[in-house]
Scaffold this active site. Structure first.
Site, PDB file in Angstrom:
ATOM      1  CB  SER A  50      -0.951  -0.055   1.197  1.00  0.00           C
ATOM      2  OG  SER A  50      -1.964   0.911   1.091  1.00  0.00           O
ATOM      3  CG  ASP A 139      -6.692  -3.189  -3.377  1.00  0.00           C
ATOM      4  OD1 ASP A 139      -7.347  -2.293  -2.807  1.00  0.00           O
ATOM      5  OD2 ASP A 139      -5.467  -3.345  -3.219  1.00  0.00           O
ATOM      6  CG  HIS A 174      -5.610  -2.420   0.355  1.00  0.00           C
ATOM      7  ND1 HIS A 174      -4.897  -2.040  -0.766  1.00  0.00           N
ATOM      8  CD2 HIS A 174      -5.086  -1.721   1.388  1.00  0.00           C
ATOM      9  CE1 HIS A 174      -3.993  -1.139  -0.426  1.00  0.00           C
ATOM     10  NE2 HIS A 174      -4.093  -0.933   0.878  1.00  0.00           N
TER      11      HIS A 174
END
Length: 369
Positions: A50, A139, A174
């Site tokens: 991320s 995601d 995610h």
């Protein structure tokens, strides 16, 4: 018979990893200074999740002269925030359509300009490196189309498609994908942002970057050491105390380094750096709840369970885990991927970025180079 033997060996390996995951919780860090080891600094690599994936891109590009490759798990292309939080949360996460061909060309040109001014290493270096990319189809935090732009950016710099591995067909949310630790693989986005996908993301990234590696081994009984070290010693100028460190650099008090037994014994090793994601702060509740009011600290889940240490054990790799902390300009404890620390224009993308400069100093202490 050969097929049955292979299946049996595979089952034993997965069982060993499962047992290793439980044993990893028992590993206690040893608080001491980082030492020097026999390191080939030009075989270093970096990865991140991320926001950490975005910073992994930044670090890789800035220090490409010593890098073998990069692994990006759900991050944005180099420099996509252009120093603005609004662009970070839109262009780099939810609105990839804002990353137009003109913007992408600008991002490449900026990197070339930084290199021309010696603020980063030569962009030309990237052509000989390896790039591993991962994006889950579910995601909704960093959209898969954003990761497509990461792929495009590297192509635009001259990296051949044959030197990029892009895993984008897994129904994952995610998260950092692992064999068996974390949330269900399809969880859209929730703590610990690690997911049991029956897919060893850390191992796949390391194998792509370095080529053929020895199979991983559980940390239990392997003789590796998890070092907890003070990060204030690596910032420039050094921070007087942990409070100043957080205020000035948004780095947490301690960082971590997993050092396999082979490296402790003087064998030739290399360094892999891992940047965690936002809210994966070891001494904060990921939901923001006060620890004195029932909150639970995130702990060392990315350090112990992302899957890197098991590969490090058998492949002469020291894994360096720098740690971010939240402050007034960084309420979620992200590494600086949009320029929240301020300073000269776009400094966060260069070798003068306070956090990246500190991590490079950690690597220099480990290697002497």
């Amino acid at each position: 018979m050969i097929k049955r033997l292979f299946v049996a060996c595979l089952a034993l390996w997965i069982a060993a990893l499962a047992a290793g995951g439980a044993a990893a919780d028992d590993m206690q860090p040893v608080r001491e200074n980082l030492g020097r080891y026999h390191i080939d600094i030009r075989e270093s690599s970096v990865s991140g999740l991320s926001a950490g994936g975005g910073v992994a891109n930044q670090f890789f590009v800035a220090y490409s002269g010593i890098m073998s490759g990069v692994g990006v798990f759900a991050g944005g292309p180099y420099g996509c925030a252009r120093g603005e939080l609004l662009k970070a949360v839109n262009d780099c996460m939810a609105r990839p359509d804002f990353l137009t061909p003109g913007v992408m060309a600008e991002l490449k040109d900026r990197a070339l300009a930084y290199a021309g001014n010696h603020r980063i290493d030569a962009v030309e270096n990237l052509k000989t490196k390896k790039v591993f990319l991962f994006s889950g189809t579910m995601d909704r935090t960093v959209r898969p189309a954003v990761m497509d732009k990461v792929y495009d950016w590297y192509l635009s710099t001259g990296v051949l498609a044959s030197r990029i591995h892009y895993k984008k067909d897994m129904a994952a949310g995610h998260a950092m994908p692992t064999i068996n630790y974390g949330n269900p693989c399809g969880e859209i986005s929730s703590p610990p942002w690690i997911a049991a996908c029956n897919y060893d993301g850390a191992g796949e990234a390391l194998k792509y970057i370095y080529g053929t590696l020895n199979p991983p081994a559980p940390v239990a009984g392997a003789g590796g050491k998890l070092i907890e070290f003070a990060q204030k010693d690596f910032v420039d100028p050094p921070a007087a105390n942990p409070e100043d460190l957080v205020r000035e650099t948004s780095l947490n008090e301690f960082g971590y380094a997993y050092v396999p037994k082979s490296c402790q014994q003087g064998e030739a090793c290399r360094i892999h750096v891992v940047f965690h994601g936002c809210r994966q702060i070891y001494n904060r509740d990921p939901g923001g709840k006060d620890l004195t009011q029932g909150g639970r600290a995130f702990g060392l889940q990315m350090v112990l369970h992302a899957g890197y240490n098991e590969w490090a054990n058998t492949n002469h790799i020291i894994v360096l885990y720098p740690q971010a902390q939240k402050n007034k300009v960084n309420p979620n404890g992200c590494f600086d991927w949009w320029g929240y620390l301020g300073g000269a224009k776009d400094v966060y993308l260069t070798k003068d970025a306070p956090q990246m400069k500190a991590v490079r100093a950690m690597m220099k202490t480990l290697s002497g180079k």
